[in-house]
Motif scaffolding. Structure first.
Motif, PDB file in Angstrom:
ATOM      1  N   SER A  17       0.840  -1.194   0.000  1.00 21.24           N
ATOM      2  CA  SER A  17       0.000   0.000   0.000  1.00 21.24           C
ATOM      3  C   SER A  17       0.880   1.251   0.000  1.00 21.24           C
ATOM      4  O   SER A  17       1.820   1.341   0.784  1.00 21.24           O
ATOM      5  CB  SER A  17      -0.873  -0.032   1.269  1.00 21.24           C
ATOM      6  OG  SER A  17      -1.601   1.147   1.378  1.00 21.24           O
ATOM      7  N   GLY A  18       0.605   2.166  -0.879  1.00 26.82           N
ATOM      8  CA  GLY A  18       1.376   3.407  -0.963  1.00 26.82           C
ATOM      9  C   GLY A  18       2.489   3.343  -2.000  1.00 26.82           C
ATOM     10  O   GLY A  18       3.145   4.349  -2.285  1.00 26.82           O
ATOM     11  N   ALA A  19       2.703   2.166  -2.611  1.00 23.67           N
ATOM     12  CA  ALA A  19       3.787   2.028  -3.604  1.00 23.67           C
ATOM     13  C   ALA A  19       3.482   2.850  -4.860  1.00 23.67           C
ATOM     14  O   ALA A  19       4.397   3.229  -5.599  1.00 23.67           O
ATOM     15  CB  ALA A  19       3.975   0.565  -3.983  1.00 23.67           C
ATOM     16  N   GLY A  20       2.175   3.084  -5.107  1.00 21.05           N
ATOM     17  CA  GLY A  20       1.803   3.883  -6.284  1.00 21.05           C
ATOM     18  C   GLY A  20       0.963   3.107  -7.281  1.00 21.05           C
ATOM     19  O   GLY A  20       0.834   3.522  -8.443  1.00 21.05           O
ATOM     20  N   LYS A  21       0.333   2.008  -6.844  1.00 24.73           N
ATOM     21  CA  LYS A  21      -0.447   1.162  -7.765  1.00 24.73           C
ATOM     22  C   LYS A  21      -1.577   1.959  -8.423  1.00 24.73           C
ATOM     23  O   LYS A  21      -1.736   1.931  -9.640  1.00 24.73           O
ATOM     24  CB  LYS A  21      -1.051  -0.036  -7.006  1.00 24.73           C
ATOM     25  CG  LYS A  21      -0.034  -0.946  -6.363  1.00 24.73           C
ATOM     26  CD  LYS A  21      -0.692  -2.117  -5.667  1.00 24.73           C
ATOM     27  CE  LYS A  21      -1.579  -1.727  -4.501  1.00 24.73           C
ATOM     28  NZ  LYS A  21      -0.871  -1.129  -3.363  1.00 24.73           N
ATOM     29  N   GLY A  22      -2.346   2.662  -7.592  1.00 26.80           N
ATOM     30  CA  GLY A  22      -3.483   3.423  -8.121  1.00 26.80           C
ATOM     31  C   GLY A  22      -3.031   4.485  -9.113  1.00 26.80           C
ATOM     32  O   GLY A  22      -3.615   4.640 -10.192  1.00 26.80           O
ATOM     33  N   THR A  23      -1.965   5.190  -8.750  1.00 27.66           N
ATOM     34  CA  THR A  23      -1.443   6.262  -9.607  1.00 27.66           C
ATOM     35  C   THR A  23      -1.014   5.693 -10.959  1.00 27.66           C
ATOM     36  O   THR A  23      -1.341   6.237 -12.019  1.00 27.66           O
ATOM     37  CB  THR A  23      -0.224   6.923  -8.913  1.00 27.66           C
ATOM     38  OG1 THR A  23      -0.617   7.312  -7.600  1.00 27.66           O
ATOM     39  CG2 THR A  23       0.292   8.113  -9.680  1.00 27.66           C
ATOM     40  N   ILE A  24      -0.292   4.578 -10.925  1.00 26.12           N
ATOM     41  CA  ILE A  24       0.212   3.987 -12.175  1.00 26.12           C
ATOM     42  C   ILE A  24      -0.935   3.381 -12.983  1.00 26.12           C
ATOM     43  O   ILE A  24      -0.999   3.552 -14.204  1.00 26.12           O
ATOM     44  CB  ILE A  24       1.337   2.983 -11.867  1.00 26.12           C
ATOM     45  CG1 ILE A  24       2.552   3.800 -11.427  1.00 26.12           C
ATOM     46  CG2 ILE A  24       1.638   2.073 -13.068  1.00 26.12           C
ATOM     47  CD1 ILE A  24       3.813   3.059 -11.211  1.00 26.12           C
ATOM     48  N   SER A 138       1.823  11.731   2.892  1.00 23.92           N
ATOM     49  CA  SER A 138       1.387  12.859   2.047  1.00 23.92           C
ATOM     50  C   SER A 138       0.042  12.567   1.379  1.00 23.92           C
ATOM     51  O   SER A 138      -0.698  13.485   1.055  1.00 23.92           O
ATOM     52  CB  SER A 138       2.455  13.219   1.017  1.00 23.92           C
ATOM     53  OG  SER A 138       2.499  12.224   0.035  1.00 23.92           O
ATOM     54  N   ARG A 139      -0.296  11.274   1.193  1.00 28.24           N
ATOM     55  CA  ARG A 139      -1.606  10.963   0.608  1.00 28.24           C
ATOM     56  C   ARG A 139      -2.724  11.410   1.555  1.00 28.24           C
ATOM     57  O   ARG A 139      -3.795  11.805   1.111  1.00 28.24           O
ATOM     58  CB  ARG A 139      -1.710   9.461   0.304  1.00 28.24           C
ATOM     59  CG  ARG A 139      -2.928   9.099  -0.505  1.00 28.24           C
ATOM     60  CD  ARG A 139      -2.898   7.675  -1.008  1.00 28.24           C
ATOM     61  NE  ARG A 139      -3.055   6.706   0.084  1.00 28.24           N
ATOM     62  CZ  ARG A 139      -3.035   5.391  -0.083  1.00 28.24           C
ATOM     63  NH1 ARG A 139      -2.848   4.873  -1.271  1.00 28.24           N
ATOM     64  NH2 ARG A 139      -3.186   4.578   0.946  1.00 28.24           N
ATOM     65  N   GLY A 140      -2.428  11.318   2.847  1.00 25.20           N
ATOM     66  CA  GLY A 140      -3.363  11.861   3.840  1.00 25.20           C
ATOM     67  C   GLY A 140      -4.677  11.111   3.978  1.00 25.20           C
ATOM     68  O   GLY A 140      -5.673  11.693   4.414  1.00 25.20           O
ATOM     69  N   VAL A 169      10.203  -0.811  -9.863  1.00 26.31           N
ATOM     70  CA  VAL A 169      10.448   0.118  -8.755  1.00 26.31           C
ATOM     71  C   VAL A 169       9.845   1.462  -9.161  1.00 26.31           C
ATOM     72  O   VAL A 169      10.213   2.031 -10.187  1.00 26.31           O
ATOM     73  CB  VAL A 169      11.962   0.274  -8.482  1.00 26.31           C
ATOM     74  CG1 VAL A 169      12.192   1.241  -7.320  1.00 26.31           C
ATOM     75  CG2 VAL A 169      12.603  -1.083  -8.186  1.00 26.31           C
ATOM     76  N   ASN A 170       8.908   1.928  -8.361  1.00 26.70           N
ATOM     77  CA  ASN A 170       8.261   3.205  -8.679  1.00 26.70           C
ATOM     78  C   ASN A 170       9.003   4.341  -7.973  1.00 26.70           C
ATOM     79  O   ASN A 170       8.613   4.785  -6.893  1.00 26.70           O
ATOM     80  CB  ASN A 170       6.788   3.171  -8.253  1.00 26.70           C
ATOM     81  CG  ASN A 170       6.080   4.485  -8.516  1.00 26.70           C
ATOM     82  OD1 ASN A 170       6.536   5.292  -9.336  1.00 26.70           O
ATOM     83  ND2 ASN A 170       4.980   4.717  -7.820  1.00 26.70           N
ATOM     84  N   ASP A 171      10.097   4.776  -8.630  1.00 22.66           N
ATOM     85  CA  ASP A 171      10.857   5.913  -8.091  1.00 22.66           C
ATOM     86  C   ASP A 171      10.392   7.131  -8.897  1.00 22.66           C
ATOM     87  O   ASP A 171       9.528   7.878  -8.462  1.00 22.66           O
ATOM     88  CB  ASP A 171      12.356   5.629  -8.249  1.00 22.66           C
ATOM     89  CG  ASP A 171      13.208   6.630  -7.500  1.00 22.66           C
ATOM     90  OD1 ASP A 171      12.654   7.629  -7.016  1.00 22.66           O
ATOM     91  OD2 ASP A 171      14.436   6.415  -7.405  1.00 22.66           O
ATOM     92  N   ASP A 172      10.926   7.269 -10.112  1.00 25.49           N
ATOM     93  CA  ASP A 172      10.416   8.315 -10.999  1.00 25.49           C
ATOM     94  C   ASP A 172       9.128   7.781 -11.651  1.00 25.49           C
ATOM     95  O   ASP A 172       9.141   6.699 -12.260  1.00 25.49           O
ATOM     96  CB  ASP A 172      11.476   8.630 -12.073  1.00 25.49           C
ATOM     97  CG  ASP A 172      10.945   9.643 -13.057  1.00 25.49           C
ATOM     98  OD1 ASP A 172      10.856  10.820 -12.689  1.00 25.49           O
ATOM     99  OD2 ASP A 172      10.587   9.242 -14.185  1.00 25.49           O
TER     100      ASP A 172
HETATM  101  P1  ADP Z   1      -1.263   2.612  -3.761  1.00 21.86           P
HETATM  102  O1  ADP Z   1      -2.420   2.589  -4.740  1.00 21.86           O
HETATM  103  O2  ADP Z   1      -0.200   1.616  -4.081  1.00 21.86           O
HETATM  104  O3  ADP Z   1      -1.702   2.508  -2.336  1.00 21.86           O
HETATM  105  P2  ADP Z   1      -1.063   5.442  -4.556  1.00 21.86           P
HETATM  106  O4  ADP Z   1      -1.140   5.372  -6.026  1.00 21.86           O
HETATM  107  O5  ADP Z   1      -2.273   5.917  -3.804  1.00 21.86           O
HETATM  108  O6  ADP Z   1      -0.545   4.048  -3.921  1.00 21.86           O
HETATM  109  O7  ADP Z   1       0.196   6.377  -4.201  1.00 21.86           O
HETATM  110  C1  ADP Z   1       0.498   6.741  -2.853  1.00 21.86           C
HETATM  111  C2  ADP Z   1       0.916   8.223  -2.828  1.00 21.86           C
HETATM  112  O8  ADP Z   1       2.194   8.352  -3.471  1.00 21.86           O
HETATM  113  C3  ADP Z   1      -0.045   9.149  -3.569  1.00 21.86           C
HETATM  114  O9  ADP Z   1      -0.148  10.353  -2.852  1.00 21.86           O
HETATM  115  C4  ADP Z   1       0.638   9.355  -4.925  1.00 21.86           C
HETATM  116  O10 ADP Z   1       0.319  10.608  -5.483  1.00 21.86           O
HETATM  117  C5  ADP Z   1       2.127   9.281  -4.569  1.00 21.86           C
HETATM  118  N1  ADP Z   1       2.998   8.735  -5.626  1.00 21.86           N
HETATM  119  C6  ADP Z   1       2.760   7.688  -6.437  1.00 21.86           C
HETATM  120  N2  ADP Z   1       3.815   7.451  -7.248  1.00 21.86           N
HETATM  121  C7  ADP Z   1       4.744   8.377  -6.956  1.00 21.86           C
HETATM  122  C8  ADP Z   1       6.072   8.673  -7.447  1.00 21.86           C
HETATM  123  N3  ADP Z   1       6.655   7.950  -8.417  1.00 21.86           N
HETATM  124  N4  ADP Z   1       6.734   9.703  -6.909  1.00 21.86           N
HETATM  125  C9  ADP Z   1       6.167  10.450  -5.915  1.00 21.86           C
HETATM  126  N5  ADP Z   1       4.933  10.230  -5.400  1.00 21.86           N
HETATM  127  C10 ADP Z   1       4.224   9.205  -5.906  1.00 21.86           C
END
Ligand code: ADP
Ligand code: 5GP
Length: 209
Positions: A17-24, A138-140, A169-172
């Protein structure tokens, strides 16, 4: 050359959780032809979440009924709420040749691996635990206590990387999105034709000339 039309492919993105799955997943849906599988959950909607778009928000009884009727491809309890992937819409769209993307937790991915081994399993990780903490904060969306729970669970989930096909790896963010797109392209370049079919295809062309 007429390349055989595949059945759609099932792409599974999971990881801590928080790795960025939803965002990607949002980026992939916007930028490719993949369609998202909307999950069913018993969790309460967060501000801005729309029923039927982000999740199907249901009560416990409705969820358990869907499980009993065999209507879910997988299901799991994650941080105290139930989540599951509706089976019908996924299987129908795969048969129609549409690629589907799932954003699910590790337990769910392992169930799909058993039942649907043709899936493509991508494990998404943050660049460090420090950055994972920063992203969750920061997602809050979680209390301090829930963030600690997610961080400790993240470490135990790392062990399941062995059950996946790819590690990203979700860095950039742009680079991670490009890597997931590259995986999708590579999976569509797998050999899906027999030698006989390929020879037949090219022989026909020679005869026609
Ligand atoms: P997940 O779905 O895995 O729980 P989210 O997609 O919600 O994760 O991402 C968690 C937080 O990190 C969000 O606030 C998102 O905007 C931020 N985030 C995602 N990918 C990156 C990234 N490559 N660099 C910086 N912040 C990121
Ligand atoms: P959130 O409540 O933050 O939206 O999601 C919490 C976790 O549940 C995330 O790790 C997400 O990937 C996972 N999740 C979302 N939908 C499903 C699902 O249908 N099945 C499973 N197993 N996990 C899901």
């Amino acid at each position: 050359m007429k390349i055989k039309k595949d059945k759609g492919k099932l792409f599974i993105i999971s990881g801590p959780s928080g790795a960025g799955k939803g965002t990607i997943c949002n980026r992939i849906i916007d930028e490719t032809g993949l369609e998202f599988s909307v999950s069913m959950t018993t969790r309460q909607p967060r501000e801005g979440e729309v029923d039927g778009v982000h999740y199907y928000f249901v009560d416990e009884d409705t969820f358990l009924m869907a499980v009993a009727e065999g209507g879910l491809l997988e299901n799991a309890e994650v941080f105290g709420n139930r989540y599951g992937t509706p089976k019908g819409p996924v299987l129908e769209r795969l048969s129609a040749g549409t690629d589907i993307l799932l954003d699910i937790d590790v337990q769910g991915a392992l169930q799909i691996r058993e039942n649907y081994p043709d899936g493509v399993f991508v494990f998404l990780v943050p660049p460090s635990m420090k950055e994972l903490r920063r992203r969750l904060e920061s997602r809050g969306t979680e209390t301090k206590e829930k963030i600690e729970l997610r961080l400790s669970k993240a470490l135990s989930e790392m062990a399941y990387v062995k059950s996946y096909d790819y590690l990203v790896v979700n860095d950039d963010l742009d680079e991670a999105v490009n890597r997931v797109k590259a995986i999708i392209l590579a999976e569509h370049s797998r050999v899906n034709v027999t030698p006989e079919e390929l020879v037949e295809e090219y022989s026909t062309e020679t005869e026609e000339e």
